[in-house]
Design a protein around this motif. Structure first.
Motif, PDB file in Angstrom:
ATOM      1  N   HIS A  33      -8.956  13.127  11.424  1.00  0.00           N
ATOM      2  CA  HIS A  33      -9.762  11.773  10.747  1.00  0.00           C
ATOM      3  C   HIS A  33     -11.291  12.248  10.896  1.00  0.00           C
ATOM      4  O   HIS A  33     -11.904  11.565  10.248  1.00  0.00           O
ATOM      5  CB  HIS A  33      -9.364  10.658  11.219  1.00  0.00           C
ATOM      6  N   TYR A  54      -6.548   8.526  -0.128  1.00  0.00           N
ATOM      7  CA  TYR A  54      -5.591   9.514   0.642  1.00  0.00           C
ATOM      8  C   TYR A  54      -5.027   8.922   1.770  1.00  0.00           C
ATOM      9  O   TYR A  54      -4.320   9.521   2.658  1.00  0.00           O
ATOM     10  CB  TYR A  54      -6.056  11.030   1.247  1.00  0.00           C
ATOM     11  N   TYR A  55      -5.604   7.599   2.474  1.00  0.00           N
ATOM     12  CA  TYR A  55      -5.324   6.887   3.521  1.00  0.00           C
ATOM     13  C   TYR A  55      -4.651   5.507   3.338  1.00  0.00           C
ATOM     14  O   TYR A  55      -4.866   5.051   2.554  1.00  0.00           O
ATOM     15  CB  TYR A  55      -6.626   6.702   4.314  1.00  0.00           C
ATOM     16  N   THR A  57     -11.817  11.962   6.202  1.00  0.00           N
ATOM     17  CA  THR A  57     -12.139  10.453   5.878  1.00  0.00           C
ATOM     18  C   THR A  57     -13.459  10.009   5.437  1.00  0.00           C
ATOM     19  O   THR A  57     -13.488   8.920   4.850  1.00  0.00           O
ATOM     20  CB  THR A  57     -11.750   9.496   7.505  1.00  0.00           C
ATOM     21  N   TYR A 110      -8.920   1.964   4.880  1.00  0.00           N
ATOM     22  CA  TYR A 110      -8.078   2.546   5.569  1.00  0.00           C
ATOM     23  C   TYR A 110      -8.924   3.937   6.070  1.00  0.00           C
ATOM     24  O   TYR A 110      -8.569   4.349   7.317  1.00  0.00           O
ATOM     25  CB  TYR A 110      -6.749   2.861   5.048  1.00  0.00           C
ATOM     26  N   GLU A 111      -9.424   4.553   5.293  1.00  0.00           N
ATOM     27  CA  GLU A 111     -10.005   5.758   5.459  1.00  0.00           C
ATOM     28  C   GLU A 111     -11.099   5.461   6.703  1.00  0.00           C
ATOM     29  O   GLU A 111     -11.541   6.139   7.826  1.00  0.00           O
ATOM     30  CB  GLU A 111     -10.753   6.480   4.357  1.00  0.00           C
ATOM     31  N   CYS A 140      -9.539   4.608  10.121  1.00  0.00           N
ATOM     32  CA  CYS A 140      -9.087   5.911  10.921  1.00  0.00           C
ATOM     33  C   CYS A 140     -10.309   6.770  11.374  1.00  0.00           C
ATOM     34  O   CYS A 140     -10.345   7.182  12.506  1.00  0.00           O
ATOM     35  CB  CYS A 140      -8.486   6.905   9.697  1.00  0.00           C
ATOM     36  N   ASP A 182      -1.410   4.768   8.172  1.00  0.00           N
ATOM     37  CA  ASP A 182      -2.354   5.712   8.463  1.00  0.00           C
ATOM     38  C   ASP A 182      -3.381   5.157   9.888  1.00  0.00           C
ATOM     39  O   ASP A 182      -3.516   5.544  10.853  1.00  0.00           O
ATOM     40  CB  ASP A 182      -3.237   6.546   7.760  1.00  0.00           C
TER      41      ASP A 182
END
Length: 129
Positions: free
Chosen positions: A86, A104-105, A90, A28-29, A32, A109
């Motif tokens: 982001h 964190y993501y 990220t 996910y990071e 983003c 998101d």
């Protein structure tokens, strides 16, 4: 200045594809970040098409600085502001108080970032082609 608008736009679509792949893989990071990169490159493609040189990484600033006749609505600029957030966190653990960016993501998101990037790319593509 020779226009490289099509090169920038093609890379924007490639980065968007990478964002979607990362989303599907649970990265996910990276989804983003790739979405941010895709939107940034699409906006730079638009600037190329207009024959205006632009530097930097803030999508919202670049969109706000477009000539009035091609400037997007504030709602799209607000989505760009979310993507701007982001750019660094990220990728770098030292941005966060502890843990790595992957901590964190969320899927939400990443989905939102990909959707925002798609809207910005469509806006730019419609102005370029």
């Amino acid at each position: 200045m020779v226009s490289r608008a099509n090169d920038w736009l093609r890379q924007a679509f490639r980065d968007l594809s990478h964002a979607k792949l990362s989303l599907n893989h649970g990265d996910y990071e990276w989804a983003c970040f790739a979405a941010q990169q895709a939107a940034e490159k699409a906006v730079k493609a638009l600037y190329q098409k207009l024959g205006i040189e632009i530097w930097g990484h803030s999508i919202s600033r670049m969109l706000e600085s477009l000539p009035v006749e091609v400037r997007p609505p504030q709602s799209l600029i607000d989505k760009a502001k979310e993507l701007d957030r982001h750019y660094i966190p990220t990728r770098y653990p030292n941005f966060h108080p502890e843990g790595a960016p992957l901590d964190y993501y969320t899927k939400e998101d990443a989905e939102r970032a990909v959707n925002h990037a798609e809207e910005i790319i469509k806006f730019c593509k419609d102005k370029i082609l």
